[in-house]
Design a protein around this motif. Structure first.
Motif, PDB file in Angstrom:
ATOM      1  N   MET A   1       1.093  -1.326   0.156  1.00  0.00           N
ATOM      2  CA  MET A   1       0.031   0.117   0.018  1.00  0.00           C
ATOM      3  C   MET A   1       0.792   1.507   0.294  1.00  0.00           C
ATOM      4  O   MET A   1       1.662   1.162   0.726  1.00  0.00           O
ATOM      5  N   PRO A   2       0.667   1.749  -0.938  1.00  0.00           N
ATOM      6  CA  PRO A   2       1.726   3.241  -1.457  1.00  0.00           C
ATOM      7  C   PRO A   2       1.573   4.469  -0.040  1.00  0.00           C
ATOM      8  O   PRO A   2       0.236   4.597   0.878  1.00  0.00           O
ATOM      9  N   ASP A   3       2.837   5.217   0.487  1.00  0.00           N
ATOM     10  CA  ASP A   3       2.240   6.041   2.042  1.00  0.00           C
ATOM     11  C   ASP A   3       1.345   7.043   0.945  1.00  0.00           C
ATOM     12  O   ASP A   3       0.829   7.270  -0.077  1.00  0.00           O
ATOM     13  N   GLU A   4       0.052   7.435   2.021  1.00  0.00           N
ATOM     14  CA  GLU A   4      -0.746   8.055   2.062  1.00  0.00           C
ATOM     15  C   GLU A   4      -0.375  10.126   1.562  1.00  0.00           C
ATOM     16  O   GLU A   4       0.855  10.219   2.199  1.00  0.00           O
ATOM     17  N   GLU A   5      -1.326  10.631   0.237  1.00  0.00           N
ATOM     18  CA  GLU A   5      -0.163  11.906   0.672  1.00  0.00           C
ATOM     19  C   GLU A   5      -0.857  12.549   1.279  1.00  0.00           C
ATOM     20  O   GLU A   5      -1.545  12.442   2.106  1.00  0.00           O
ATOM     21  N   LYS A   6       0.489  13.404   1.627  1.00  0.00           N
ATOM     22  CA  LYS A   6       0.729  14.378   2.739  1.00  0.00           C
ATOM     23  C   LYS A   6       0.167  16.282   2.166  1.00  0.00           C
ATOM     24  O   LYS A   6       0.612  16.290   1.368  1.00  0.00           O
ATOM     25  N   ARG A   7      -0.808  16.500   3.102  1.00  0.00           N
ATOM     26  CA  ARG A   7      -1.061  17.850   3.591  1.00  0.00           C
ATOM     27  C   ARG A   7      -0.549  18.710   4.179  1.00  0.00           C
ATOM     28  O   ARG A   7      -0.778  18.258   5.576  1.00  0.00           O
ATOM     29  N   LEU A   8      -0.824  20.203   3.361  1.00  0.00           N
ATOM     30  CA  LEU A   8      -0.283  21.299   5.463  1.00  0.00           C
ATOM     31  C   LEU A   8      -1.743  21.037   5.689  1.00  0.00           C
ATOM     32  O   LEU A   8      -2.267  21.681   4.757  1.00  0.00           O
ATOM     33  N   LEU A   9      -1.864  21.801   7.172  1.00  0.00           N
ATOM     34  CA  LEU A   9      -2.984  22.702   7.953  1.00  0.00           C
ATOM     35  C   LEU A   9      -2.578  23.276   8.290  1.00  0.00           C
ATOM     36  O   LEU A   9      -1.204  23.120   8.996  1.00  0.00           O
ATOM     37  N   LYS A  10      -3.505  24.089   8.679  1.00  0.00           N
ATOM     38  CA  LYS A  10      -3.286  25.590   9.019  1.00  0.00           C
ATOM     39  C   LYS A  10      -4.147  25.126  11.001  1.00  0.00           C
ATOM     40  O   LYS A  10      -4.584  24.907  10.611  1.00  0.00           O
ATOM     41  N   ILE A  11      -2.864  25.292  12.201  1.00  0.00           N
ATOM     42  CA  ILE A  11      -3.723  25.045  13.012  1.00  0.00           C
ATOM     43  C   ILE A  11      -3.221  26.630  13.933  1.00  0.00           C
ATOM     44  O   ILE A  11      -2.438  26.452  14.322  1.00  0.00           O
ATOM     45  N   LEU A  12      -4.641  27.061  14.693  1.00  0.00           N
ATOM     46  CA  LEU A  12      -4.720  28.345  14.955  1.00  0.00           C
ATOM     47  C   LEU A  12      -5.781  28.362  16.415  1.00  0.00           C
ATOM     48  O   LEU A  12      -7.126  27.867  16.226  1.00  0.00           O
ATOM     49  N   VAL A  13      -5.032  28.481  17.274  1.00  0.00           N
ATOM     50  CA  VAL A  13      -5.167  28.303  18.381  1.00  0.00           C
ATOM     51  C   VAL A  13      -5.508  29.673  18.941  1.00  0.00           C
ATOM     52  O   VAL A  13      -4.621  30.055  19.075  1.00  0.00           O
ATOM     53  N   LYS A  14      -6.722  29.545  19.746  1.00  0.00           N
ATOM     54  CA  LYS A  14      -6.966  30.758  20.764  1.00  0.00           C
ATOM     55  C   LYS A  14      -7.865  30.225  21.973  1.00  0.00           C
ATOM     56  O   LYS A  14      -8.457  29.742  22.154  1.00  0.00           O
ATOM     57  N   PHE A  30       3.432  15.966  20.506  1.00  0.00           N
ATOM     58  CA  PHE A  30       3.065  15.578  19.998  1.00  0.00           C
ATOM     59  C   PHE A  30       3.248  15.118  18.566  1.00  0.00           C
ATOM     60  O   PHE A  30       3.425  13.751  18.339  1.00  0.00           O
ATOM     61  N   CYS A  31       3.809  16.152  18.016  1.00  0.00           N
ATOM     62  CA  CYS A  31       3.774  16.273  16.024  1.00  0.00           C
ATOM     63  C   CYS A  31       5.112  15.608  16.448  1.00  0.00           C
ATOM     64  O   CYS A  31       4.932  14.285  15.257  1.00  0.00           O
ATOM     65  N   SER A  32       6.272  15.790  17.109  1.00  0.00           N
ATOM     66  CA  SER A  32       6.854  14.663  17.263  1.00  0.00           C
ATOM     67  C   SER A  32       6.697  13.396  17.333  1.00  0.00           C
ATOM     68  O   SER A  32       7.179  12.789  16.234  1.00  0.00           O
ATOM     69  N   GLY A  37       5.116  17.054  10.771  1.00  0.00           N
ATOM     70  CA  GLY A  37       6.115  17.541   9.995  1.00  0.00           C
ATOM     71  C   GLY A  37       5.200  19.009  10.155  1.00  0.00           C
ATOM     72  O   GLY A  37       4.274  19.501  10.235  1.00  0.00           O
ATOM     73  N   GLY A  38       6.464  20.146  10.426  1.00  0.00           N
ATOM     74  CA  GLY A  38       5.920  20.826  10.275  1.00  0.00           C
ATOM     75  C   GLY A  38       6.530  22.073  11.021  1.00  0.00           C
ATOM     76  O   GLY A  38       7.453  21.356  12.180  1.00  0.00           O
ATOM     77  N   PHE A  39       6.158  23.432  12.126  1.00  0.00           N
ATOM     78  CA  PHE A  39       6.328  24.264  12.920  1.00  0.00           C
ATOM     79  C   PHE A  39       4.951  24.656  13.731  1.00  0.00           C
ATOM     80  O   PHE A  39       4.142  24.616  13.513  1.00  0.00           O
ATOM     81  N   VAL A  40       5.734  25.363  14.475  1.00  0.00           N
ATOM     82  CA  VAL A  40       4.592  26.056  15.851  1.00  0.00           C
ATOM     83  C   VAL A  40       5.322  26.756  16.664  1.00  0.00           C
ATOM     84  O   VAL A  40       6.160  27.046  16.563  1.00  0.00           O
ATOM     85  N   GLN A  41       4.501  27.725  16.346  1.00  0.00           N
ATOM     86  CA  GLN A  41       5.063  29.355  17.285  1.00  0.00           C
ATOM     87  C   GLN A  41       3.681  30.161  17.843  1.00  0.00           C
ATOM     88  O   GLN A  41       2.490  30.232  17.538  1.00  0.00           O
TER      89      GLN A  41
END
Length: 79
Positions: A1-14, A30-32, A37-41
Motif C-alpha cells: 500500500m503506497p504512502d498516503e499523500e501528505k497535505r499542509l494544515l494550519k491550526i490556530l489556537v485561541k 505530540f507532532c514529533s 512535520g512542520g512548525f509551531v509558533q
C-alpha cells in the motif's frame, strides 16, 4: 500500500492565556511522536499557530489530541 499523500494544515489556537503555559511545546512533542512535520509558533496576537504536514490519519489524530487535551478554541484550515 503506497504512502498516503501528505497535505499542509494550519491550526490556530485561541484562548485566554495560551502562551507561556507550554502549549507550543506540548503540540511540538505530540507532532514529533506521531511523525508529523512542520512548525509551531506563538504569534504576537496571543494565538498559537501550527503549520503541519500530515496524512489523513495523522490529521485525525492531532485534531482528536487537541480537542480532548486542550480546552481552547481551535481553527483549522487546509493550505
Amino acid at each position: 500500500m503506497p504512502d498516503e499523500e501528505k497535505r499542509l494544515l494550519k491550526i490556530l489556537v485561541k484562548g485566554d492565556l495560551i502562551q507561556g503555559v507550554g502549549l507550543r511545546e506540548h503540540i511540538k512533542s505530540f507532532c514529533s511522536q506521531q511523525g508529523i512535520g512542520g512548525f509551531v509558533q506563538n504569534n504576537p496576537d496571543g494565538t498559537v499557530e501550527a503549520i503541519c504536514s500530515m496524512n489523513t490519519r495523522q490529521k485525525d489524530m492531532i485534531k482528536k489530541f487537541l480537542y480532548e487535551k486542550i480546552p481552547y478554541k481551535l481553527l483549522t484550515k487546509k493550505l
